[in-house]
Design a protein around this motif. Structure first.
Motif, short mmCIF file in Angstrom:
data_model
loop_
_atom_site.label_atom_id
_atom_site.label_comp_id
_atom_site.label_asym_id
_atom_site.label_seq_id
_atom_site.Cartn_x
_atom_site.Cartn_y
_atom_site.Cartn_z
N LEU A 13 23.16 38.86 -13.91
CA LEU A 13 24.05 37.84 -13.36
C LEU A 13 23.87 37.71 -11.85
CD1 LEU A 13 26.13 35.84 -14.37
CD2 LEU A 13 27.91 37.52 -13.89
N ALA A 14 23.63 38.81 -11.16
CA ALA A 14 23.38 38.74 -9.73
C ALA A 14 22.13 37.92 -9.43
CB ALA A 14 23.25 40.15 -9.14
N ALA A 15 21.09 38.09 -10.26
CA ALA A 15 19.86 37.32 -10.07
C ALA A 15 20.11 35.83 -10.28
CB ALA A 15 18.78 37.83 -11.02
N ARG A 22 16.83 42.69 -19.12
CA ARG A 22 17.91 42.05 -19.85
C ARG A 22 17.75 40.54 -19.66
NH1 ARG A 22 17.26 47.10 -20.47
NH2 ARG A 22 19.11 48.38 -20.82
N LEU A 23 17.99 39.78 -20.72
CA LEU A 23 17.81 38.33 -20.68
C LEU A 23 19.10 37.63 -21.08
CD1 LEU A 23 14.37 38.07 -22.56
CD2 LEU A 23 14.74 38.12 -20.08
N LEU A 24 19.47 36.60 -20.34
CA LEU A 24 20.62 35.77 -20.68
C LEU A 24 20.13 34.54 -21.44
CD1 LEU A 24 22.76 35.99 -17.44
CD2 LEU A 24 23.58 36.47 -19.74
N LEU A 25 20.76 34.29 -22.59
CA LEU A 25 20.39 33.17 -23.44
C LEU A 25 21.48 32.09 -23.43
CD1 LEU A 25 19.14 35.11 -26.60
CD2 LEU A 25 17.92 34.69 -24.46
N ASP A 26 21.14 30.93 -23.98
CA ASP A 26 22.08 29.82 -24.19
C ASP A 26 22.59 29.25 -22.87
OD1 ASP A 26 21.98 29.61 -26.99
OD2 ASP A 26 23.29 31.35 -27.19
N ARG A 77 11.69 32.81 -11.96
CA ARG A 77 11.40 34.04 -12.70
C ARG A 77 12.69 34.82 -12.98
NH1 ARG A 77 5.86 34.99 -12.55
NH2 ARG A 77 4.72 33.79 -10.98
N ALA A 78 13.69 34.09 -13.38
CA ALA A 78 15.02 34.67 -13.62
C ALA A 78 15.06 35.34 -15.00
CB ALA A 78 16.08 33.59 -13.51
N PRO A 124 26.75 25.76 -3.46
CA PRO A 124 26.56 25.78 -4.92
C PRO A 124 25.52 26.82 -5.33
CG PRO A 124 25.49 23.85 -3.96
CD PRO A 124 26.29 24.49 -2.85
N ARG A 125 25.86 27.57 -6.36
CA ARG A 125 24.96 28.56 -6.96
C ARG A 125 24.90 28.33 -8.46
NH1 ARG A 125 21.90 31.48 -3.22
NH2 ARG A 125 23.03 31.24 -1.24
#
Length: 256
Positions: free
Chosen positions: A97-99, A178-182, A56-57, A158-159
């Motif tokens: 980014l922390a998530a 906020r959503l990170l794409l690509d 659920r990131a 590893p993360r």
């Protein structure tokens, strides 16, 4: 609507210049359809989106994919969102980014579609081998970086890394997340590598000012080494001649 990788009538192409082609598919259940020129990138992004969906990131959800078809494709969820303005990018990137960096990995390197590595050091050495095979003129700077990498402790857990952070890849849902794409370049490794790559994408002269408050001296050292590695990557592989020239100029001054 059945999702089968084909572009239906009425689709709106939103390709932005990269090698892939992307469409917004409307209707009762809209989605984003992405066709890939490189099947390995499709495989990796599909694996990343599946992992992100499971956790659920802050990312699109993977709806369907077929990475064995020609062209390989993914279908991703779409929301009413807009890119975060460049001036607010770093501030609004912190939470998402922390998530992402909290998601553990099972190995080092790309999630799928590429070789897996038992250690982070092995992965970094493999990348340097690729860059020098592509651009033999970088052998000297790559050898110096390899020696410096071998002097530091790289025994990390590893993360998940986005590994292509830049303005335009962070979107803001009105009154929402906020959503990170690509996620084509996603990998498992040291989160500091994400920050170093971002510094290179922003064309900074140093990575120290990018979301690095409270770093230990050892962390600062690793960050600087990763920054040098990503500069070498751009110097060897960038297709934009301006990006390549910038990386070459900075790379020439990184031998210590």
């Amino acid at each position: 609507m059945r999702i089968d990788g084909r572009v239906p009538d009425g689709a709106t192409e939103i390709t932005t210049g990269q090698a892939n082609r992307v469409w917004h598919i409307g209707g009762r259940e809209p989605y984003i359809l992405k066709h890939y020129s490189d099947p390995a990138r499709a495989t990796n992004e599909a694996a990343a989106l599946a992992l992100l969906t499971h956790h659920r990131a802050p990312s699109p959800r993977l709806l369907h994919a077929d990475v064995d078809r020609q062209p390989a494709w993914t279908a991703q969820s779409v929301t009413q969102a807009e890119p975060v303005p460049a001036g607010q990018f770093l501030d609004e990137l912190v939470g998402p980014l922390a998530a992402v960096h909290a998601i553990p990995g099972t190995h080092f390197g790309r999630l799928a579609g590429a070789a897996r590595h038992p250690t982070w050091r092995d992965y970094l050495h493999d990348r340097l081998n690729l860059y020098t095979a592509t651009a033999p003129g970088l052998v000297t700077v790559a050898a110096a970086l390899r020696q410096d990498l071998d002097r530091v402790n790289l025994d990390i857990e590893p993360r998940l890394l986005h590994h292509d952070l830049q303005p335009g890849h962070l979107f803001r849902v009105p009154d929402g997340p906020r959503l990170l794409l690509d996620w084509e370049l996603a990998a498992f490794g040291d989160p500091l590598s994400d920050l170093a790559r971002l510094a290179v994408r922003l064309r900074l002269l140093s990575p120290q000012s990018v979301l690095t408050h409270g770093l230990t001296p050892a962390g600062q050292r690793r960050l600087g080494l990763y920054w040098r590695l990503h500069l070498i990557a751009d110097a060897a592989l960038a297709t934009d001649l301006r990006v390549q020239a910038h990386a070459l100029a900075l790379t020439a001054g990184t031998i210590t």
